[in-house]
Design an enzyme around this catalytic site. Structure first.
Site, PDB file in Angstrom:
ATOM      1  CD  GLU A   2      -3.430  -1.080   2.412  1.00 12.87           C
ATOM      2  OE1 GLU A   2      -3.797   0.231   2.422  1.00 12.87           O
ATOM      3  OE2 GLU A   2      -2.651  -1.914   3.150  1.00 12.87           O
ATOM      4  CG  ASP A   3      -0.682   4.142   1.612  1.00 13.74           C
ATOM      5  OD1 ASP A   3      -1.881   3.663   0.614  1.00 13.74           O
ATOM      6  OD2 ASP A   3      -1.574   4.957   1.786  1.00 13.74           O
ATOM      7  CB  CYS A  36      -6.969   2.089  -0.600  1.00 18.04           C
ATOM      8  SG  CYS A  36      -7.096   2.697   0.442  1.00 18.04           S
ATOM      9  CG  ASP A  59      -2.927   0.412  -1.773  1.00 18.07           C
ATOM     10  OD1 ASP A  59      -1.951   1.657  -2.476  1.00 18.07           O
ATOM     11  OD2 ASP A  59      -3.712   0.701  -1.323  1.00 18.07           O
ATOM     12  CG  HIS A  60      -3.034   4.778  -3.609  1.00 21.22           C
ATOM     13  ND1 HIS A  60      -1.453   5.667  -3.124  1.00 21.22           N
ATOM     14  CD2 HIS A  60      -3.909   4.306  -3.226  1.00 21.22           C
ATOM     15  CE1 HIS A  60      -2.674   4.881  -1.540  1.00 21.22           C
ATOM     16  NE2 HIS A  60      -3.751   4.086  -1.107  1.00 21.22           N
TER      17      HIS A  60
END
Length: 556
Positions: free
Chosen positions: A40-41, A79, A270-271
């Site tokens: 994530e992130d 997300c 996810d980003h």
């Protein structure tokens, strides 16, 4: 005697050859096992993209055996909308999942509770409620198609689709979900979500020792270079190192099970990264992600092919030998149904928590174009959640004291109707070229590309969110999936009057079982043959609706 001996030898030879050919043919037809390792992130600030600040030996090793994508993008810089795109193969703007976030349906099957009050308003100032997005009835979670094709599908354990995960979407969907539970003879698809690099760990891990020296971290020019910033960036890179150790655990389990060499492994975030002006931005800092795939063929190296998260669902079906559904807006980039390469990727930005805006983007390999629907709003959104980031208080104080330089001030300025950036010459997207006459031709090209993409395509982000919710939930009440109807002839046929509903079932020897979402629900795809005296349990669910009641019938 010699003739008989020769005949036996020949028969043995041809039998071995035949068996070997059958074995080769079986291997060729066998559906591949697939594992996703999702973090994530994180932006492409990893060593296999040239940033060696964080030490990630396990990702480095995986990258050396993988095809690394240099142009991979999510559809939204947060997300939940991003993951809605992944699970459906649709743009969030096309299915009404573009706002961050609709509800608490974040992990496993989701809390499925939408009663909590929130103080959030749409662009017209109308209060909105928590809700599960009701997406078009023909759109399914792509994992249903994988299950239908024989895959055992497990998710451990974040979902965050903007709707509760329907019981038909996964065989297992919990913290214990694992490929090791796959029935013998079935291929598997398993996702593992690693959360330690998430934005929240910038403050949740504040008491852990830093493993990266703040003096050695790179500071992007749009952030103030001071102690608070450097400590926050060092915390992020330290969290990345923790994430790398979790990657090692998953890789080691594959190797222990003798599956590593023949399993397709995806790794991505996810980003973009969690720092201010990263996550939530519709710039490369928010949309561009690290992405690599280790396939079973040994494909290695790098590719500049443009891919979008909307492409993941059709790509997964393509790898499984399943033709992607016509409604899917993504393009398969691997497998039997690999398609033509993209020229553009598209992004959107709407409500982030308590602040609503609307921006649309198009990007090719050299330029990024943004269209701002509300240029009077500032680029910066005073999102309360983000203000937990340790450096944010210092950053905002410097703004109040007018101590930011011209580049750092840009984030707090009001927008212009259009923005254009040369992402090669200007990787941080600081210099807006939209009004530069030297780029008029490029501006027209990118503007046209976005117009073409939007033509004849619905964009639910243009609808006030309160109106959108009322359309999905008439009178703001969640619709309910109709119960499963059972028709018994030679075989048993199951149906629901709710258009777009998926049906799940369990066959048991026992009546009155206490079943829940984690029970071993099977996906109904064709009429069933069930022994007399058995009990058939059924439930149905359309995405965004309440599930139907669980009904059981004794087969006569």
């Amino acid at each position: 005697m010699k003739k008989w001996s020769l005949l036996v030898v020949l028969l043995f030879f041809f039998n071995c050859k035949s068996n070997k050919e059958k074995e080769v043919k079986t291997k060729e037809n066998r559906k591949p096992n697939i594992v996703w390792i999702v973090t994530e992130d994180i932006s492409p600030t990893l060593s296999f993209y040239g940033d060696t600040t964080a030490k990630t030996p396990n990702l480095d090793k995986l990258a050396s055996e993988s095809l690394v994508y240099d142009n991979a993008f999510t559809t939204v810089g947060v997300c939940a909308p991003s993951r809605s795109s992944i699970i459906t193969g649709m743009y969030p703007t096309s299915i009404g999942t573009t706002h961050m976030r609709t509800s608490h349906d974040v992990f496993s099957w989701g809390r499925r509770d939408y009663s909590a009050k929130v103080d959030i308003k749409d662009i017209n100032g109308k209060k909105i409620r928590k809700y599960a997005a009701v997406i078009p009835d023909y759109v399914k979670c792509y994992t249903e198609y994988l299950r239908k094709a024989g895959y055992y599908c497990t998710n451990n354990n974040k979902t965050d689709y903007q709707f509760a995960a329907p019981v038909t979407s996964w065989d297992e969907n919990s913290k214990k979900a694992h490929w090791r539970n796959t029935p013998k003879g079935k291929p598997f698809f398993s996702i593992f979500n690693i959360d330690v690099s998430h934005e929240s760990y910038l403050w949740r891990n504040k008491d852990l020792p830093l493993t990266v020296n703040p003096k050695n971290v790179p500071v992007p020019p749009y952030l103030p270079d001071n102690k608070a910033t450097r400590n926050t960036i060092a915390r992020h890179y330290s969290n990345v190192e923790l994430m790398d150790k979790r990657v090692k655990k998953i890789i080691n389990q594959l190797k222990e099970d003798g599956l590593y060499d023949n399993t397709i492994i995806f790794f991505y975030s996810d980003h973009g990264g969690p720092l201010p002006r990263g996550k939530r931005a519709i710039l490369d800092s928010g949309l561009k992600v690290p992405f690599m795939v280790k396939d079973a063929k040994g494909t290695k190296g790098r590719t500049d092919r443009l891919i979008s998260f909307v492409d993941l669902a059709p790509t997964m079906l393509s790898l499984a030998g399943v033709k992607p559904l016509d409604y899917m807006e993504g393009k398969a980039f691997m497998g039997s149904y690999d398609t033509e390469k993209r020229s553009f990727v598209y992004g959107s930005s709407d409500r982030f928590d308590e602040f609503t805006d609307r921006i649309r983007s198009v990007r090719n390999k050299k330029f990024l174009y943004l269209r701002n629907s509300f240029p009077g709003l500032t680029k910066y959104k005073d999102v309360g959640y983000r203000k937990n980031i340790p450096m944010m208080s210092s950053f905002l104080k410097l703004r109040e004291e007018n101590k930011l330089n011209d580049i750092q001030k840009i984030w707090f300025e009001t927008k212009t109707p259009e923005e254009l950036y040369d992402v090669v010459k200007d990787p941080f997207q600081i210099n807006n070229l939209a009004e530069n006459p030297d780029y008029a031709t490029i501006l027209l090209e990118m503007r046209t590309a976005l117009n073409t993409f939007q033509k004849d395509r619905i964009d639910y982000g243009k609808m006030p969110e309160a109106e959108l919710i009322n359309q999905m939930w008439p009178n703001f009440e969640q619709p309910v999936t109709s119960d499963v109807e059972t028709s018994q002839g030679k075989n048993i046929t199951l149906s629901s009057k709710t258009k777009g509903a998926s049906i799940a079932y369990i066959i048991s020897d026992k009546p009155n079982l206490k079943l829940d979402l984690n029970s071993s629900w099977q996906l109904y795809t064709a009429p069933l043959s069930v022994e007399k005296g058995k009990y058939l349990y059924t439930t149905a669910e359309r995405i965004g609706y309440k599930p139907s009641e669980i009904i059981f019938n004794k087969i006569k």
